[in-house]
Write a protein that holds these residues in place. Sequence first.
Motif, PDB file in Angstrom:
ATOM      1  N   TYR A  82       0.889  -1.117  -0.101  1.00  0.00           N
ATOM      2  CA  TYR A  82       0.028   0.067   0.170  1.00  0.00           C
ATOM      3  C   TYR A  82       0.767   1.310   0.061  1.00  0.00           C
ATOM      4  O   TYR A  82       1.842   1.400   0.831  1.00  0.00           O
ATOM      5  CB  TYR A  82      -0.831  -0.111   1.271  1.00  0.00           C
ATOM      6  CG  TYR A  82      -1.764   1.245   1.255  1.00  0.00           C
ATOM      7  CD1 TYR A  82      -3.019   1.215   0.613  1.00  0.00           C
ATOM      8  CD2 TYR A  82      -1.401   2.357   2.190  1.00  0.00           C
ATOM      9  CE1 TYR A  82      -3.628   2.484   0.637  1.00  0.00           C
ATOM     10  CE2 TYR A  82      -1.942   3.496   2.115  1.00  0.00           C
ATOM     11  CZ  TYR A  82      -3.327   3.845   1.426  1.00  0.00           C
ATOM     12  OH  TYR A  82      -3.938   4.669   1.253  1.00  0.00           O
ATOM     13  N   SER A 100      -2.133  -7.586  -2.298  1.00  0.00           N
ATOM     14  CA  SER A 100      -2.744  -6.389  -2.270  1.00  0.00           C
ATOM     15  C   SER A 100      -2.040  -5.419  -2.905  1.00  0.00           C
ATOM     16  O   SER A 100      -1.031  -4.998  -2.042  1.00  0.00           O
ATOM     17  CB  SER A 100      -3.432  -6.459  -0.843  1.00  0.00           C
ATOM     18  OG  SER A 100      -4.298  -5.020  -0.964  1.00  0.00           O
ATOM     19  N   ILE A 102      -2.284  -1.550  -3.520  1.00  0.00           N
ATOM     20  CA  ILE A 102      -3.116  -0.377  -3.630  1.00  0.00           C
ATOM     21  C   ILE A 102      -2.289   1.016  -3.441  1.00  0.00           C
ATOM     22  O   ILE A 102      -1.351   0.967  -2.832  1.00  0.00           O
ATOM     23  CB  ILE A 102      -3.983  -0.494  -2.293  1.00  0.00           C
ATOM     24  CG1 ILE A 102      -4.899  -1.549  -2.509  1.00  0.00           C
ATOM     25  CG2 ILE A 102      -5.002   0.805  -2.212  1.00  0.00           C
ATOM     26  CD1 ILE A 102      -5.878  -1.942  -1.394  1.00  0.00           C
ATOM     27  N   GLU A 118      -6.239 -13.077  -8.666  1.00  0.00           N
ATOM     28  CA  GLU A 118      -7.062 -12.328  -7.853  1.00  0.00           C
ATOM     29  C   GLU A 118      -6.678 -11.100  -7.046  1.00  0.00           C
ATOM     30  O   GLU A 118      -6.682 -11.136  -5.898  1.00  0.00           O
ATOM     31  CB  GLU A 118      -7.974 -13.278  -6.989  1.00  0.00           C
ATOM     32  CG  GLU A 118      -8.855 -14.272  -7.755  1.00  0.00           C
ATOM     33  CD  GLU A 118      -9.463 -15.149  -6.982  1.00  0.00           C
ATOM     34  OE1 GLU A 118      -9.731 -15.088  -5.576  1.00  0.00           O
ATOM     35  OE2 GLU A 118     -10.113 -16.161  -7.520  1.00  0.00           O
ATOM     36  N   ASN A 119      -5.584 -10.573  -7.778  1.00  0.00           N
ATOM     37  CA  ASN A 119      -4.983  -9.427  -7.128  1.00  0.00           C
ATOM     38  C   ASN A 119      -6.032  -8.007  -7.068  1.00  0.00           C
ATOM     39  O   ASN A 119      -6.432  -7.922  -8.164  1.00  0.00           O
ATOM     40  CB  ASN A 119      -3.794  -8.949  -7.782  1.00  0.00           C
ATOM     41  CG  ASN A 119      -2.554 -10.106  -7.772  1.00  0.00           C
ATOM     42  OD1 ASN A 119      -2.616 -11.070  -8.267  1.00  0.00           O
ATOM     43  ND2 ASN A 119      -1.684  -9.765  -6.656  1.00  0.00           N
ATOM     44  N   THR A 120      -5.750  -7.247  -5.808  1.00  0.00           N
ATOM     45  CA  THR A 120      -6.221  -6.077  -5.913  1.00  0.00           C
ATOM     46  C   THR A 120      -5.227  -5.285  -6.791  1.00  0.00           C
ATOM     47  O   THR A 120      -3.837  -5.444  -6.039  1.00  0.00           O
ATOM     48  CB  THR A 120      -6.377  -5.553  -4.560  1.00  0.00           C
ATOM     49  OG1 THR A 120      -7.482  -6.256  -3.976  1.00  0.00           O
ATOM     50  CG2 THR A 120      -6.958  -4.212  -4.535  1.00  0.00           C
ATOM     51  N   LYS A 122      -4.683  -1.805  -7.757  1.00  0.00           N
ATOM     52  CA  LYS A 122      -5.063  -0.316  -7.794  1.00  0.00           C
ATOM     53  C   LYS A 122      -3.887   0.357  -7.824  1.00  0.00           C
ATOM     54  O   LYS A 122      -3.381   0.980  -6.920  1.00  0.00           O
ATOM     55  CB  LYS A 122      -6.058   0.137  -6.787  1.00  0.00           C
ATOM     56  CG  LYS A 122      -7.435  -0.477  -6.846  1.00  0.00           C
ATOM     57  CD  LYS A 122      -8.338  -0.064  -5.635  1.00  0.00           C
ATOM     58  CE  LYS A 122      -9.731  -0.911  -5.930  1.00  0.00           C
ATOM     59  NZ  LYS A 122     -10.452  -0.520  -4.612  1.00  0.00           N
ATOM     60  N   PHE A 139      -8.323  -7.507  -9.952  1.00  0.00           N
ATOM     61  CA  PHE A 139      -9.408  -6.495  -9.770  1.00  0.00           C
ATOM     62  C   PHE A 139      -8.681  -5.206  -9.903  1.00  0.00           C
ATOM     63  O   PHE A 139      -7.526  -4.850  -9.441  1.00  0.00           O
ATOM     64  CB  PHE A 139      -9.916  -6.383  -8.403  1.00  0.00           C
ATOM     65  CG  PHE A 139     -10.516  -7.912  -7.891  1.00  0.00           C
ATOM     66  CD1 PHE A 139     -11.874  -7.877  -8.243  1.00  0.00           C
ATOM     67  CD2 PHE A 139      -9.823  -8.907  -7.347  1.00  0.00           C
ATOM     68  CE1 PHE A 139     -12.442  -9.124  -7.847  1.00  0.00           C
ATOM     69  CE2 PHE A 139     -10.399  -9.883  -6.985  1.00  0.00           C
ATOM     70  CZ  PHE A 139     -11.757 -10.291  -7.373  1.00  0.00           C
ATOM     71  N   SER A 154     -10.748   0.479 -16.101  1.00  0.00           N
ATOM     72  CA  SER A 154     -11.390  -0.564 -15.612  1.00  0.00           C
ATOM     73  C   SER A 154     -11.988  -1.686 -16.351  1.00  0.00           C
ATOM     74  O   SER A 154     -12.286  -1.414 -17.307  1.00  0.00           O
ATOM     75  CB  SER A 154     -12.229  -0.290 -14.272  1.00  0.00           C
ATOM     76  OG  SER A 154     -13.270   0.456 -14.642  1.00  0.00           O
ATOM     77  N   SER A 174     -15.353  -6.102  -9.290  1.00  0.00           N
ATOM     78  CA  SER A 174     -15.028  -6.107  -7.865  1.00  0.00           C
ATOM     79  C   SER A 174     -15.938  -6.672  -6.962  1.00  0.00           C
ATOM     80  O   SER A 174     -17.169  -6.892  -7.190  1.00  0.00           O
ATOM     81  CB  SER A 174     -14.884  -4.403  -7.700  1.00  0.00           C
ATOM     82  OG  SER A 174     -15.858  -3.883  -7.089  1.00  0.00           O
ATOM     83  N   ARG A 175     -15.752  -7.211  -5.820  1.00  0.00           N
ATOM     84  CA  ARG A 175     -16.250  -7.919  -4.735  1.00  0.00           C
ATOM     85  C   ARG A 175     -16.767  -6.734  -4.073  1.00  0.00           C
ATOM     86  O   ARG A 175     -16.623  -5.754  -3.461  1.00  0.00           O
ATOM     87  CB  ARG A 175     -15.542  -8.680  -3.907  1.00  0.00           C
ATOM     88  CG  ARG A 175     -14.634  -9.636  -4.597  1.00  0.00           C
ATOM     89  CD  ARG A 175     -13.907 -10.180  -3.657  1.00  0.00           C
ATOM     90  NE  ARG A 175     -12.242 -10.469  -4.128  1.00  0.00           N
ATOM     91  CZ  ARG A 175     -11.359 -10.847  -3.479  1.00  0.00           C
ATOM     92  NH1 ARG A 175     -11.381 -11.542  -2.389  1.00  0.00           N
ATOM     93  NH2 ARG A 175     -10.051 -11.160  -4.196  1.00  0.00           N
TER      94      ARG A 175
END
Length: 176
Positions: A82, A100, A102, A118-120, A122, A139, A154, A174-175
């Motif tokens: 992050y 993750s 972000i 299944e990576n976030t 952003k 994602f 996106s 997105s979940r």
Amino acid sequence: MIGLDLSGADLSGCVFQESWFTDAKLVGARLIGVDLYRSDAEGADFSGADLTWASLVRVNLDDAVFRGAVLDGADLGKASLYGVDSSAASLRGTRLMGASLIDVDFSGSDLSQAIVRENTFKVTVDETTEFKGMSGTLFGPVQMRGREDRQEISGADLERWLRERGGDVRVLESRG
């Protein structure tokens, strides 16, 4: 090793599982094949470091700096990134599965052959970021930094955009 300056050190092949590297300076360090499983490297500076084949599984890398670092073939499975500056970094063949990501800056970075699952994702990229051979699922959205503005990409547009750059990535809804 909290806050220590290990810049230029050769720690290749060392095992530092569940260690604390918070705010450590590892600028230009050789960390080839190092094992940092479940360590905390929040705020650490890895600028220009060589982390080829490093195990960074489940490592907290929030607010770390990887500017110009080499992470080729590294495993960042389920790592937390992050607010990370990974601009101009090499992540060829890096495994980012379940990580993750972000507010990560990948401007000018090479993500060729990287694997995501299944990576976030952003992240910020630019026209020089490489995606050739990148595969898996993620994602979004991605922020594309242009010369004068930013554009968010996106969904199906991101999937198409990555394909145009040689990636084979499926963008997931997105979940929740």
